[in-house]
Design a protein around this motif. Structure first.
Motif, PDB file in Angstrom:
ATOM      1  N   GLU A 135       3.559   7.747   7.672  1.00  0.00           N
ATOM      2  CA  GLU A 135       4.389   6.664   8.211  1.00  0.00           C
ATOM      3  C   GLU A 135       3.692   5.882   9.326  1.00  0.00           C
ATOM      4  O   GLU A 135       3.949   4.710   9.526  1.00  0.00           O
ATOM      5  N   LYS A 136       2.768   6.538  10.045  1.00  0.00           N
ATOM      6  CA  LYS A 136       2.034   5.861  11.127  1.00  0.00           C
ATOM      7  C   LYS A 136       1.080   4.795  10.572  1.00  0.00           C
ATOM      8  O   LYS A 136       0.663   3.897  11.288  1.00  0.00           O
ATOM      9  N   LEU A 137       0.726   4.915   9.302  1.00  0.00           N
ATOM     10  CA  LEU A 137      -0.233   3.982   8.708  1.00  0.00           C
ATOM     11  C   LEU A 137       0.396   2.619   8.414  1.00  0.00           C
ATOM     12  O   LEU A 137      -0.296   1.671   8.066  1.00  0.00           O
TER      13      LEU A 137
ATOM     14  N   LYS B  69       7.337   7.224   4.716  1.00  0.00           N
ATOM     15  CA  LYS B  69       7.044   6.290   3.624  1.00  0.00           C
ATOM     16  C   LYS B  69       5.886   5.399   4.031  1.00  0.00           C
ATOM     17  O   LYS B  69       5.706   5.097   5.196  1.00  0.00           O
ATOM     18  N   ILE B  70       5.144   4.953   3.038  1.00  0.00           N
ATOM     19  CA  ILE B  70       4.062   3.996   3.284  1.00  0.00           C
ATOM     20  C   ILE B  70       4.432   2.699   2.554  1.00  0.00           C
ATOM     21  O   ILE B  70       4.781   2.732   1.382  1.00  0.00           O
ATOM     22  N   ASN B  71       4.417   1.591   3.274  1.00  0.00           N
ATOM     23  CA  ASN B  71       4.855   0.313   2.706  1.00  0.00           C
ATOM     24  C   ASN B  71       3.715  -0.675   2.518  1.00  0.00           C
ATOM     25  O   ASN B  71       3.960  -1.814   2.157  1.00  0.00           O
ATOM     26  N   VAL B  72       2.488  -0.258   2.814  1.00  0.00           N
ATOM     27  CA  VAL B  72       1.348  -1.165   2.695  1.00  0.00           C
ATOM     28  C   VAL B  72       0.287  -0.565   1.773  1.00  0.00           C
ATOM     29  O   VAL B  72       0.190   0.645   1.628  1.00  0.00           O
ATOM     30  N   LYS B  73      -0.487  -1.460   1.165  1.00  0.00           N
ATOM     31  CA  LYS B  73      -1.554  -1.070   0.242  1.00  0.00           C
ATOM     32  C   LYS B  73      -2.832  -0.898   1.065  1.00  0.00           C
ATOM     33  O   LYS B  73      -3.367  -1.877   1.586  1.00  0.00           O
ATOM     34  N   LEU B  74      -3.301   0.336   1.209  1.00  0.00           N
ATOM     35  CA  LEU B  74      -4.429   0.626   2.091  1.00  0.00           C
ATOM     36  C   LEU B  74      -5.555   1.351   1.372  1.00  0.00           C
ATOM     37  O   LEU B  74      -5.325   2.070   0.398  1.00  0.00           O
ATOM     38  N   LYS B  75      -6.750   1.173   1.903  1.00  0.00           N
ATOM     39  CA  LYS B  75      -7.888   1.978   1.461  1.00  0.00           C
ATOM     40  C   LYS B  75      -8.057   3.050   2.545  1.00  0.00           C
ATOM     41  O   LYS B  75      -8.482   2.736   3.662  1.00  0.00           O
TER      42      LYS B  75
END
Length: 102
Positions: free
Chosen positions: A17-19, A53-59
């Motif tokens: 979630e911090k990401l 939850k993660i809401n962004v598309k990250l590498k």
């Protein structure tokens, strides 16, 4: 009986979630987490935990991922790259210098 030796590794951990502080297509690694102030003392390799939850598309580049974290990152359209621990020890000195400058 043969004895099996287990190597215990300490990790710098962060929950998924911090990401969400990052933007779509950002690269997330120990360096970028230190720069954002999400990790303060990077003494250990990075492990991503699956809480939230993660809401962004990250590498995401880390030394370890939980199964749940990996699944959630990929479900959000991102990618997970496992980093070799040998690279970590080389870069540790540079990261600690960044922290001391803050």
């Amino acid at each position: 009986h043969e004895l099996e030796l287990l190597t215990l590794i300490n990790f710098s951990i962060i929950n998924l979630e911090k990401l969400n502080d990052f933007k779509d297509n950002d690269t997330v690694n120990l360096d970028s987490l230190v720069k954002k102030g999400l990790i303060f003392k990077p003494k250990f390799p990075l492990k991503i935990l699956g809480n939230g939850k993660i809401n962004v598309k990250l590498k995401v580049q880390a030394h370890a991922f939980t199964k749940v974290a990996k699944q959630k990152i990929e479900d959000a359209g991102g990618s997970c790259e496992l980093i070799n621990n040998k690279k970590f020890t080389k870069n540790l000195g540079k990261l600690q210098n960044v922290c001391q400058q803050k």
